[in-house]
Design a protein around this motif. Structure first.
Motif, mmCIF file in Angstrom:
data_model
loop_
_atom_site.group_PDB
_atom_site.id
_atom_site.type_symbol
_atom_site.label_atom_id
_atom_site.label_comp_id
_atom_site.label_asym_id
_atom_site.label_seq_id
_atom_site.Cartn_x
_atom_site.Cartn_y
_atom_site.Cartn_z
ATOM 1 N N HIS A 51 34.312 40.212 42.625
ATOM 2 C CA HIS A 51 34.065 40.934 43.961
ATOM 3 C C HIS A 51 34.906 40.398 44.822
ATOM 4 C CE1 HIS A 51 31.080 44.073 43.096
ATOM 5 N NE2 HIS A 51 30.261 43.039 42.403
ATOM 6 N N LEU A 52 34.785 39.090 44.921
ATOM 7 C CA LEU A 52 35.644 38.289 46.010
ATOM 8 C C LEU A 52 37.129 38.264 45.831
ATOM 9 C CD1 LEU A 52 33.305 35.084 46.117
ATOM 10 C CD2 LEU A 52 33.403 36.725 47.832
ATOM 11 N N MET A 54 38.598 40.758 44.346
ATOM 12 C CA MET A 54 39.208 42.026 44.785
ATOM 13 C C MET A 54 39.366 42.388 46.066
ATOM 14 S SD MET A 54 36.892 44.133 42.134
ATOM 15 C CE MET A 54 37.534 45.595 42.717
ATOM 16 N N VAL A 55 39.075 41.455 46.933
ATOM 17 C CA VAL A 55 39.163 41.670 48.503
ATOM 18 C C VAL A 55 40.715 41.459 48.787
ATOM 19 C CG1 VAL A 55 38.443 40.889 50.785
ATOM 20 C CG2 VAL A 55 36.764 40.927 48.949
ATOM 21 N N GLU A 56 41.088 42.393 49.845
ATOM 22 C CA GLU A 56 42.196 42.311 50.312
ATOM 23 C C GLU A 56 42.266 42.130 51.990
ATOM 24 O OE1 GLU A 56 45.075 44.992 48.894
ATOM 25 O OE2 GLU A 56 45.005 44.371 46.841
ATOM 26 N N GLU A 58 42.784 42.809 55.494
ATOM 27 C CA GLU A 58 42.973 44.061 56.499
ATOM 28 C C GLU A 58 44.226 43.817 57.370
ATOM 29 O OE1 GLU A 58 40.739 46.528 56.969
ATOM 30 O OE2 GLU A 58 39.442 45.899 55.307
ATOM 31 N N ALA B 146 36.048 46.971 47.823
ATOM 32 C CA ALA B 146 35.422 45.585 47.744
ATOM 33 C C ALA B 146 35.467 45.019 48.920
ATOM 34 C CB ALA B 146 36.520 44.967 46.792
ATOM 35 N N GLY B 147 36.285 45.174 49.981
ATOM 36 C CA GLY B 147 36.422 44.506 51.087
ATOM 37 C C GLY B 147 35.111 44.825 51.864
ATOM 38 N N ARG B 149 32.227 45.730 50.691
ATOM 39 C CA ARG B 149 31.079 45.243 49.954
ATOM 40 C C ARG B 149 30.830 43.914 50.294
ATOM 41 N NH1 ARG B 149 32.941 48.561 45.708
ATOM 42 N NH2 ARG B 149 33.859 46.684 44.524
ATOM 43 N N VAL B 150 32.067 42.925 50.287
ATOM 44 C CA VAL B 150 32.103 41.682 50.356
ATOM 45 C C VAL B 150 31.683 41.337 51.833
ATOM 46 C CG1 VAL B 150 33.331 39.639 50.398
ATOM 47 C CG2 VAL B 150 33.461 41.153 48.469
ATOM 48 N N ARG B 151 32.295 42.064 52.572
ATOM 49 C CA ARG B 151 31.698 41.824 54.121
ATOM 50 C C ARG B 151 30.324 42.069 54.409
ATOM 51 N NH1 ARG B 151 36.271 44.592 56.624
ATOM 52 N NH2 ARG B 151 34.908 45.847 57.687
#
Lengths: 269, 211
Positions: A51-52, A54-56, A58, B146-147, B149-151
């Motif tokens: 999950h972490l 996959m974060v991009e 902003e 994903a962003g 969800r993680v936030r």
């Protein structure tokens, strides 16, 4: 789940992040191969990391450029930009500085009098003793004056004696050797007495300087009069007791007395 | 980025290492010019680092407007303090330290400097209510990515844990670099990270169960 599982579960995230020594990692792998619950735990951690990953980031809503006039930082901004240990150190330093300044100001003494300023930290100011200062100056002046007076008197005496000797030499040309010798002895005796008086005169003048200047000058005049009287008396006595007290000798002595009188009067005036 | 982020930095001899070195060199020259009061040089640093700083603030503060305002303040602070930067560490480390301190201060002022547990019903309700209310159509679409969800999950962490997670996973820093940024011992940094990871793991597992 056993205590053993709890122990290994703590190691799972460390192993996934490469923060576990090889030996312990192998030990963990051994446990995982036997324990389905801990394998599930590892899977959950793995999914969390996925999950972490996959974060991009902003995109920014706009640029955060600094305006050209942003140079002048306020002290508050600068203080806010430093880490808290430095903030603490700065604050402590400022407090210490203020305390020191306060202590310094409380211990500071200041006095101004007659255009003269005096400061003191901690210790009390010395008494402002104008009289003592004046007295010291007066004392120094007295010493100077005493020295001058002594020198003057001695100089005058030497001059008297030199004049007497000169006059004796001039007046006694026609005298017999015995008469000249008598007069010479008389003059030597006068000189000896005069030298003895010089010592006592010095002490006397020193004592006089403790009093006023007027008294000192009065003492000087009196000394001169005494000197004159002494010379007169010495010559008169010498003439009286002399067996060579003839007319010529008397004339010479009279001449000497007149010369001495003139010299002394001229000195006094 | 990913689970292999902690595999260590690449060697300078490699291509990526060369690029990193180039990055640092350009930082150093711009920093030097900025220290002489050159605003344009500093704005080049802003251009290079604004996205990283803004996203750090966004994930820490959880509010785009607040993050934007905070990012502007962070760069202003950095510019005003640039003369005190001695270049004995990377510019990014120094900048992240200012950013981290500023975000933590901001959170303290907002009263959100606390950690939550998954049993905290009030917090769960907050998460469930906040997202839909603040969303635009675009954000609603992104919420499932994903962003978002993680936030959402990061809210469950304390500010200190959130910061360490941010620096480790999104800034790809080593434990030592993180310790330098947050000014804390290495053991504290690791403890915060693994505690935070444990909370996130639990959150994602429960979410998966609910789904």
């Amino acid at each position: 789940m056993t205590d053993k599982c709890n122990h290994y579960r703590d190691l799972i995230p460390r192993a996934l992040l490469g923060d576990l020594e090889a030996g312990r990692a192998a030990e963990l792998e051994g446990h995982l191969s036997e324990c389905a619950e801990c394998r599930a735990e590892r899977e959950q951690y793995g999914e969390t990391l996925d999950h972490l990953a996959m974060v991009e980031d902003e995109p920014v809503p706009g640029h955060f450029f600094i305006p050209a006039d942003a140079r002048n930082a306020s002290l508050r901004d600068l203080f806010g930009a430093v880490a808290w240990p430095w903030k603490l150190a700065t604050a402590t330093g400022l407090v210490a500085l203020l305390l020191l300044a306060g202590l310094g100001l409380s211990a500071l003494q200041f006095r101004s009098a007659g255009g003269v300023y005096a400061f003191s930290f901690g210790r009390p100011l010395p008494e402002w003793d104008n009289n003592a200062k004046n007295e010291a100056a007066i004392q120094a002046l007295r010493v100077e004056m005493r020295s001058f007076v002594e020198e003057t008197i001695q100089s005058e005496r030497k001059q008297y004696l030199a004049t007497l000797r000169s006059e004796l030499a001039r007046s006694s040309r026609g005298l017999a050797p015995e008469q000249r010798r008598f007069l010479q002895v008389a003059l030597n005796d006068i000189e000896k007495r005069m030298n003895e008086r010089m010592v006592t005169t010095g002490a006397s003048i020193a004592a006089e300087t403790a009093s006023s200047m007027d008294t000192l000058y009065a003492r000087l005049q009196a000394q001169r009069s005494q000197d004159l009287a002494l010379i007169r008396k010495s010559i008169t006595d010498t003439a009286r007791v002399s067996q060579a007290n003839d007319r010529q000798t008397q004339e010479v002595l009279t001449t000497l007395l007149e010369v001495a009188d003139l010299q002394i009067k001229r000195g006094i005036n | 980025m990913g689970s292999t982020v902690a595999s260590g930095r690449v060697e300078p001899s490699s291509e990526q290492g060369r690029l990193e070195l180039m990055d640092r060199l350009s930082d150093a020259s711009w920093v030097a010019a900025s220290q002489r009061g050159d605003t344009a040089a500093f704005n080049r640093l802003v251009l290079k680092w604004e996205r990283q700083v803004y996203n750090l603030a966004l994930r820490m503060l959880q509010d785009p407007d607040d993050a934007a305002e905070t990012t502007q303040e962070i760069f202003l602070r950095a510019f005003r303090a640039i003369r005190s930067f001695r270049q004995d560490s990377n510019f990014s480390t120094w900048l992240y330290r200012i950013a981290a301190n500023h975000c933590l201060t901001r959170l303290k002022k907002r009263g959100l400097h606390r950690s939550y547990s998954l049993d905290d019903e009030e917090m769960r309700a907050t998460i469930d209510q906040q997202a839909p209310r603040q969303e635009s159509h675009e954000q609603q679409f992104l919420r499932e990515d994903a962003g978002a969800r993680v936030r959402e999950a990061l809210v469950l962490l304390s500010a200190d844990q959130r910061l360490v997670v941010e620096l480790k996973f999104f800034k790809e820093m080593t434990f030592e670099e993180i310790a330098d940024v947050v000014q804390a011992p290495l053991s504290t940094v690791k403890s915060r990270l693994y505690d935070g990871l444990s909370i996130l793991k639990q959150h994602f597992a429960q979410r998966k169960q609910r789904a």
